[in-house]
Structure formats: structure tokens, C-alpha cells
Write an enzyme that holds these catalytic residues in place. Structure first.
Site, PDB file in Angstrom:
ATOM      1  N   THR A   1       0.274   1.380  76.545  1.00 45.48           N
ATOM      2  CA  THR A   1       0.776  -0.321  77.450  1.00 45.48           C
ATOM      3  C   THR A   1       2.291  -0.865  77.670  1.00 45.48           C
ATOM      4  O   THR A   1       2.467  -1.298  77.654  1.00 45.48           O
ATOM      5  CB  THR A   1       0.869  -0.547  75.530  1.00 45.48           C
TER       6      THR A   1
ATOM      7  N   GLU B   1      -0.843  13.494  75.201  1.00 43.68           N
ATOM      8  CA  GLU B   1      -0.131  13.348  74.423  1.00 43.68           C
ATOM      9  C   GLU B   1      -1.690  13.240  73.260  1.00 43.68           C
ATOM     10  O   GLU B   1      -2.098  12.284  73.455  1.00 43.68           O
ATOM     11  CB  GLU B   1       0.792  11.675  73.928  1.00 43.68           C
TER      12      GLU B   1
ATOM     13  N   GLY C   1       5.499   2.482  71.751  1.00 44.26           N
ATOM     14  CA  GLY C   1       4.157   2.470  71.589  1.00 44.26           C
ATOM     15  C   GLY C   1       3.846   3.577  72.597  1.00 44.26           C
ATOM     16  O   GLY C   1       4.859   4.435  72.669  1.00 44.26           O
TER      17      GLY C   1
ATOM     18  N   CYS D   1       6.189  10.503  67.323  1.00 47.26           N
ATOM     19  CA  CYS D   1       6.378  10.838  68.763  1.00 47.26           C
ATOM     20  C   CYS D   1       7.295  11.755  69.002  1.00 47.26           C
ATOM     21  O   CYS D   1       7.447  12.130  70.147  1.00 47.26           O
ATOM     22  CB  CYS D   1       7.317   9.521  69.409  1.00 47.26           C
TER      23      CYS D   1
ATOM     24  N   LYS E   1       5.821  -8.290  66.337  1.00 44.69           N
ATOM     25  CA  LYS E   1       4.536  -7.990  65.662  1.00 44.69           C
ATOM     26  C   LYS E   1       4.576  -6.286  65.015  1.00 44.69           C
ATOM     27  O   LYS E   1       4.403  -5.965  66.725  1.00 44.69           O
ATOM     28  CB  LYS E   1       4.413  -8.289  67.124  1.00 44.69           C
TER      29      LYS E   1
ATOM     30  N   GLU F   1      10.252   2.309  74.128  1.00 46.21           N
ATOM     31  CA  GLU F   1      10.448   3.642  73.816  1.00 46.21           C
ATOM     32  C   GLU F   1       8.432   4.600  73.603  1.00 46.21           C
ATOM     33  O   GLU F   1       8.003   3.365  72.702  1.00 46.21           O
ATOM     34  CB  GLU F   1      10.887   3.317  72.178  1.00 46.21           C
TER      35      GLU F   1
HETATM   36  P1  NAD Z   1       0.571   1.293  71.635  1.00 46.32           P
HETATM   37  O1  NAD Z   1       1.081   0.854  72.119  1.00 46.32           O
HETATM   38  O2  NAD Z   1      -1.197   1.208  70.901  1.00 46.32           O
HETATM   39  O3  NAD Z   1       0.123   0.065  69.840  1.00 46.32           O
HETATM   40  C1  NAD Z   1       2.477   0.112  70.083  1.00 46.32           C
HETATM   41  C2  NAD Z   1       2.387  -1.761  69.950  1.00 46.32           C
HETATM   42  O4  NAD Z   1       2.024  -2.283  70.710  1.00 46.32           O
HETATM   43  C3  NAD Z   1       1.165  -2.185  68.481  1.00 46.32           C
HETATM   44  O5  NAD Z   1       1.969  -3.258  67.881  1.00 46.32           O
HETATM   45  C4  NAD Z   1       0.199  -3.339  69.118  1.00 46.32           C
HETATM   46  O6  NAD Z   1      -0.482  -4.018  68.886  1.00 46.32           O
HETATM   47  C5  NAD Z   1       0.573  -3.644  70.984  1.00 46.32           C
HETATM   48  N1  NAD Z   1      -0.066  -3.402  71.690  1.00 46.32           N
HETATM   49  C6  NAD Z   1      -0.904  -3.171  72.133  1.00 46.32           C
HETATM   50  N2  NAD Z   1      -1.565  -3.805  73.689  1.00 46.32           N
HETATM   51  C7  NAD Z   1      -0.287  -4.482  74.240  1.00 46.32           C
HETATM   52  C8  NAD Z   1      -0.237  -5.292  75.234  1.00 46.32           C
HETATM   53  N3  NAD Z   1      -1.287  -5.182  75.806  1.00 46.32           N
HETATM   54  N4  NAD Z   1       1.014  -6.284  75.022  1.00 46.32           N
HETATM   55  C9  NAD Z   1       1.299  -6.080  74.187  1.00 46.32           C
HETATM   56  N5  NAD Z   1       1.267  -5.653  72.592  1.00 46.32           N
HETATM   57  C10 NAD Z   1       0.517  -4.739  72.476  1.00 46.32           C
HETATM   58  O7  NAD Z   1       0.979   2.538  70.132  1.00 46.32           O
HETATM   59  P2  NAD Z   1       0.228   2.734  69.182  1.00 46.32           P
HETATM   60  O8  NAD Z   1      -1.480   3.731  69.088  1.00 46.32           O
HETATM   61  O9  NAD Z   1      -0.037   2.338  67.846  1.00 46.32           O
HETATM   62  O10 NAD Z   1       1.507   4.110  68.431  1.00 46.32           O
HETATM   63  C11 NAD Z   1       1.220   5.216  69.533  1.00 46.32           C
HETATM   64  C12 NAD Z   1       2.376   5.713  69.874  1.00 46.32           C
HETATM   65  O11 NAD Z   1       3.826   5.136  70.404  1.00 46.32           O
HETATM   66  C13 NAD Z   1       2.178   6.961  70.924  1.00 46.32           C
HETATM   67  O12 NAD Z   1       2.487   7.106  72.098  1.00 46.32           O
HETATM   68  C14 NAD Z   1       3.638   7.880  70.719  1.00 46.32           C
HETATM   69  O13 NAD Z   1       4.044   8.588  70.967  1.00 46.32           O
HETATM   70  C15 NAD Z   1       4.415   6.386  70.140  1.00 46.32           C
HETATM   71  N6  NAD Z   1       5.435   6.108  69.765  1.00 46.32           N
HETATM   72  C16 NAD Z   1       7.073   6.075  70.180  1.00 46.32           C
HETATM   73  C17 NAD Z   1       7.875   6.630  69.702  1.00 46.32           C
HETATM   74  C18 NAD Z   1       8.944   6.451  70.284  1.00 46.32           C
HETATM   75  O14 NAD Z   1      10.844   6.226  69.997  1.00 46.32           O
HETATM   76  N7  NAD Z   1       9.860   6.603  71.464  1.00 46.32           N
HETATM   77  C19 NAD Z   1       8.531   5.855  68.300  1.00 46.32           C
HETATM   78  C20 NAD Z   1       6.852   6.006  67.941  1.00 46.32           C
HETATM   79  C21 NAD Z   1       5.612   5.668  68.431  1.00 46.32           C
END
Ligand code: NAD
Length: 483
Positions: free
Chosen positions: A230, A386, A226, A282, A173, A248
């Protein structure tokens, strides 16, 4: 308007409920993509398709599976322009960055894990002259893969490739903000010979499709990239079912510049590490610490040069090959970034450049690359939370103990970079940082053989060559007596 569909059991299909979400191009602010608003019924169909495909797929020879991954890599390369343009239209990244970074790295993920799986060997050990044990690494079943919007195809393929090459099937997803390239990838995978049901894509909102995937009884492992908020919710949701979980998450990465750093050589990379992809990576450094000591000449020169380079960054139309920074991913995200800029000013940080919507870009979710200086305000929220946008702070330090304390003072621990010509400072400082990855005189160089992940609230577990095989398989020890 382009309408994309779920990909389940090898077929493109409309969501069961018939509802779609409109996705907006962050450069033009026009609605341009409709994505399925999938619910638990769609996830359930995908879980059935993935479970049906599992026995045959997991029984295939590793060489067969690796060959299919190689074909996917070629398929991505063949459609590189289309993928780069779609990634840019969805996320706002410049096409040139998508062409040079996101899309080639997505192809490389498949090629890398095809190679890793081909070279995988298992452990065996004799106990005595007629007893020996060996380990079988077995796929687990249906993997749930959830990815964010910032590096959409790259991070999605970083999960799909190891999941399937080691014999699992999966349901992925992607983020509801950036689903287009995942849809194109479905066509590429089908054309590369991925059997029906091995990879299923279910598009939709996190709280609906994402949550349904995380909670599904027939999905025993979840790999999530993400935000930390979350990630915490997901950890709570999977705990009762004791699923295997990799998280991650976010970061607040320090960039540490010692006085002996070679700025002629590295300044451009330090600026890039702050603002690449609009700071929406990130791994971007968002807190820059520069050595000052008794004589502030180096510190002052660094600040002046950093601000000069930042002002020179080209912000604008991401389809123009000269553009370095496009718009932020969405209006909501820009509002979040703006609110942090206002907060930093109210907390007494000095704005050195940027801080507003560029006058030249009234349309689109653009924001200027922004630099603040910090003197004593180390407790300011912008030093700990962040922002995930083009906003960095520069603070002075006088000793290694002091900078290590500042660097480790947040709840995050994803990455850090150190800039120095002294091997001793570099290694001694790297050893003391709370981070999953530390770069020395470089940034974002990724060797996929190495473990990747974060400490503290930046994540749980690691992915990478050995780490991904451990995550996506379970070891079984078989002990045999043969006298
Ligand atoms: P997010 O947590 O809002 O969403 C990430 C994914 O999770 C999306 O597909 C979203 O639809 C899904 N999601 C949201 N709520 C959910 C739930 N309750 N259950 C299951 N899935 C759910 O993050 P974002 O805004 O898309 O991305 C930005 C974040 O990601 C930043 O904090 C960034 O640091 C982090 N990030 C981390 C890495 C890493 O490798 N550590 C890499 C890229 C981004």
C-alpha cells in the site's frame, strides 16, 4: 449493531452516498459495527472543513493548542474501559493488553506532543554585527493521516497529536477493520474543545476513501502507516503532486540471541516479542537467530524452553483478563497466516509447535502460536516475507558475521532485537544492522523523543519528537539587517 458516522466540521454525519460497511467481531464472528463507506465526496467535505478551520487554528497560541491536547489525554483516560473493550471487539487483542498498552499509550501521545510543542524553540544565528537570521516553523495546512488495524487508536493518535499541536488541521482515515475507537475519540476531542474542522474523521475502504484522501489537491502532506504494498501505491499516487510523505511500513524483524544471553531474565520477553497482539505488531520479532557454535547445548536449551513457553501462552477469549492471545483480526488474515504455515512446511521447515486452529476455539479467527526451526532453508519465503501473525522461526548461527548477513538479508529494515550480556557484541552488532530501531535486552520500549521509522522497504522518513515537528511543519528562514 452499532452504526458510527463520519466526523466532519465538528458534526457527526452520514456518508454522502449513504452506504455502510459491516465490521465483524473476530472473536464471535458476529457483525457488530456499521461504518460509513465514504467516497471522494466525503473526503472533499472534510477537506473544505479542515481548510476553513486552518487559519484560526494555526494562529492560536501553542499553549492553547497544547492545553486542548492535554484535555484529550484526560478524556481518553476517563473512557479507558470503554475504549479497551471496543479495541478488543474490533481487533481481537486481549482487553488486558488494550488496557495496559494501547489506550494508555494513546493518551500519552497527546500528552507527549503537548509537552514537546511547549518546549519547542527555534534556531537563530547572527551573520555579522547587524544581520541575523531566524527560522520560523510554520504549519503546512491539511494533513492526511492513514492508519492500520493492528494498534488502531495508538497509531492514529501518534499522527493526530503532532499534526494538530503544530497548527495543522487534519483528515484521518482509520482502517476499515478497526474504526470503533476512532469514532469514540471524535466525541472525546469534541468534548475537549477541539474546534470544528480541526480534526475530521472519514471512515471507509482504502481503495476508496483512502485513495481519495491521498489524491486530494488540498491535502499537501500524507502520513501513512500500513503495509509496504500500500505504501508503494501511495508514494506513486502522491508523486505527481510532490506532497510531503511519511511512510511507516512492514517489517521482518530479526531477534538475535547470543550464547551469553541471560535467558532466565529475558526468555519471557523474547516470547512476548514474538507473539504479543497475536504477532500483529510491525515490531514483533519473527526470525529468531540463536548462537550455536561447536557446542549446541545453549541452542538446544533455547529451542526447548522457547517452545515450552510458547505452548503455555493462553489463547482464548480476549475479554478474559488471563488471555494473552485473542483471535486474528479477520478470516482473510487467518487464511493468509495459514497459507504461510503450509508454505513453510512445503519448503522443508520443521514445525515445532502450533500450526493450526486451536481445537478449543472453533468459533472466532483463532490460530495457535507457531514455531518452526530452520536449518539450511534461509532462502525460504517465510524467512523474507511479512506474515504479520503468530508465526516465528528459529535458526542457529555460528558467528556474528553470519547472523548479521542473515538479519540484513530481507528487503525490510524496521526493527531488531539483540540479547547478550556483552556490551561489545551488543553495540558492535547493533551498528551493523539495517534497521530503524535496535533493542538490546529489551523490546518495544518506546521513547517518543527518539526517531521512529524504517529503512529499505520498511518506510520513508521518521516520526518522533524532532522528526514529527520537521514533518508537520515547514521551516522558513528570515534574514534581517537592522543597522
Ligand atoms: P494496509 O496497508 O492494508 O492498510 C493500512 C491503511 O491504508 C488502512 O487504513 C487502509 O484502508 C488504507 N489503504 C489501503 N489501500 C489504500 C490506498 N490505495 N490508498 C490509501 N489508503 C489505503 O495495512 P494493514 O493490513 O491495515 O496493516 C498491516 C501492515 O501495517 C503490516 O504490514 C504492518 O507491518 C504495517 N504496520 C507498520 C507499522 C510501522 O510503524 N512501521 C505499524 C503498524 C503496522
Amino acid at each position: 449493531m452499532i452504526r458510527i458516522q463520519n466526523f466532519i466540521g465538528g458534526e457527526f454525519c452520514a456518508p454522502v452516498g449513504g452506504a455502510y460497511i459491516v465490521s465483524v467481531n473476530p472473536t464471535t464472528e458476529d457483525a457488530y459495527l456499521e461504518i460509513p463507506r465514504s467516497q471522494s465526496a466525503d473526503v472533499d467535505l472534510a477537506a473544505k472543513a479542515a481548510a476553513k478551520a486552518f487559519p484560526a487554528w494555526s494562529a492560536r497560541k501553542i499553549e492553547d493548542r497544547a492545553e486542548i491536547l492535554d484535555r484529550i489525554a484526560f478524556g481518553i483516560e476517563a473512557r479507558r474501559d470503554e475504549l479497551a473493550n471496543a479495541e478488543s471487539a474490533d481487533q481481537g487483542k486481549s482487553v488486558s493488553i488494550a488496557m495496559s498498552l494501547d489506550i494508555p499509550r494513546a493518551a500519552h501521545n497527546f500528552r507527549f506532543f503537548a509537552g514537546a510543542a511547549r518546549h519547542e524553540v527555534s534556531v537563530s544565528a547572527p551573520l555579522d554585527s547587524n544581520t541575523m537570521s531566524y527560522v520560523r516553523r510554520e504549519p503546512i495546512g491539511v494533513a492526511g493521516l492513514i492508519s492500520p488495524w493492528n494498534l488502531p487508536l495508538y497509531l492514529l493518535t501518534w499522527k493526530i497529536a503532532p499534526a494538530i499541536v503544530y497548527g495543522n488541521t487534519c483528515i484521518a482515515k482509520p482502517s476499515e477493520l478497526t474504526s470503533h475507537t476512532a469514532f469514540i475519540l471524535c466525541e472525546i476531542m469534541r468534548d475537549a474543545g477541539v474546534p470544528p474542522g480541526v480534526v475530521n474523521l472519514v471512515f471507509g475502504l482504502g481503495a476508496e476513501a483512502g485513495q481519495a484522501l491521498v489524491e486530494h489537491r488540498d491535502v499537501p502532506l500524507i502520513s501513512f502507516t500500513g503495509g509496504t504494498v500500500t505504501g508503494r501505491k501511495i508514494a506513486q499516487a502522491v508523486a505527481p503532486q510532490l506532497k510531503k510523505l511519511s511512510l511507516e511500513l512492514g517489517g521482518k524483524n530479526p531477534t538475535i540471541v547470543f550464547k551469553d544471553a541471560d535467558l532466565k531474565k529475558h526468555m519471557k520477553m523474547i516470547v512476548r516479542s514474538s507473539f504479543l497482539n497475536q504477532g500483529e505488531i510491525c515490531l514483533c520479532g519473527s526470525r529468531i537467530y540463536v548462537e550455536r557454535g561447536q557446542d549446541p547445548t545453549f541452542y538446544n536449551a533455547f529451542v526447548q524452553e522457547f517452545v515450552r513457553e510458547t505452548r503455555a501462552l493462553i489463547v482464548g477469549d480476549p475479554t478474559d483478563r488471563k488471555t494473552f492471545m485473542g483471535p486474528l483480526v479477520s478470516r482473510d488474515h487467518r487464511e493468509k497466516v495459514q497459507s504461510y504455515v503450509e508454505l513453510a512446511q512445503s519448503e522443508g521447515l520443521k514445525l515445532l509447535c502450533g500450526g493450526k486452529i486451536p481445537a478449543s476455539q472453533p468459533r472466532g479467527f483463532f490460530f495457535e502460536p507457531t514455531v518452526f526451526s530452520v536449518e539450511a532453508q534461509h532462502a525460504a519465503r517465510i524467512q523474507h516475507e511479512e506474515v504479520f501473525g503468530p508465526v516465528v522461526t528459529i535458526a542457529p548461527f555460528d558467528s556474528t558475521d553470519e547472523v548479521v548477513a542473515h538479519a540484513n538479508s530481507t528487503r525490510y529494515g524496521l526493527a531488531a532485537s539483540i540479547w547478550t550480556e556483552s556490551l561489545t557484541s551488543a553495540h558492535a552488532t547493533a551498528a551493523r544492522l539495517h534497521a530503524g530501531t535496535v533493542w538490546i535486552n529489551t523490546w518495544m520500549a518506546r521513547d517518543l523523543r527518539m526517531p521512529f521509522g524504517g529503512v529499505k522497504e520498511s518506510g520513508l522518513g521518521r516520526e518522533g519528537q524532532l522528526d514529527s515537528v520537521q514533518f508537520f511543519t515547514e521551516p522558513k528562514t528570515i534574514c534581517l539587517r537592522y543597522d
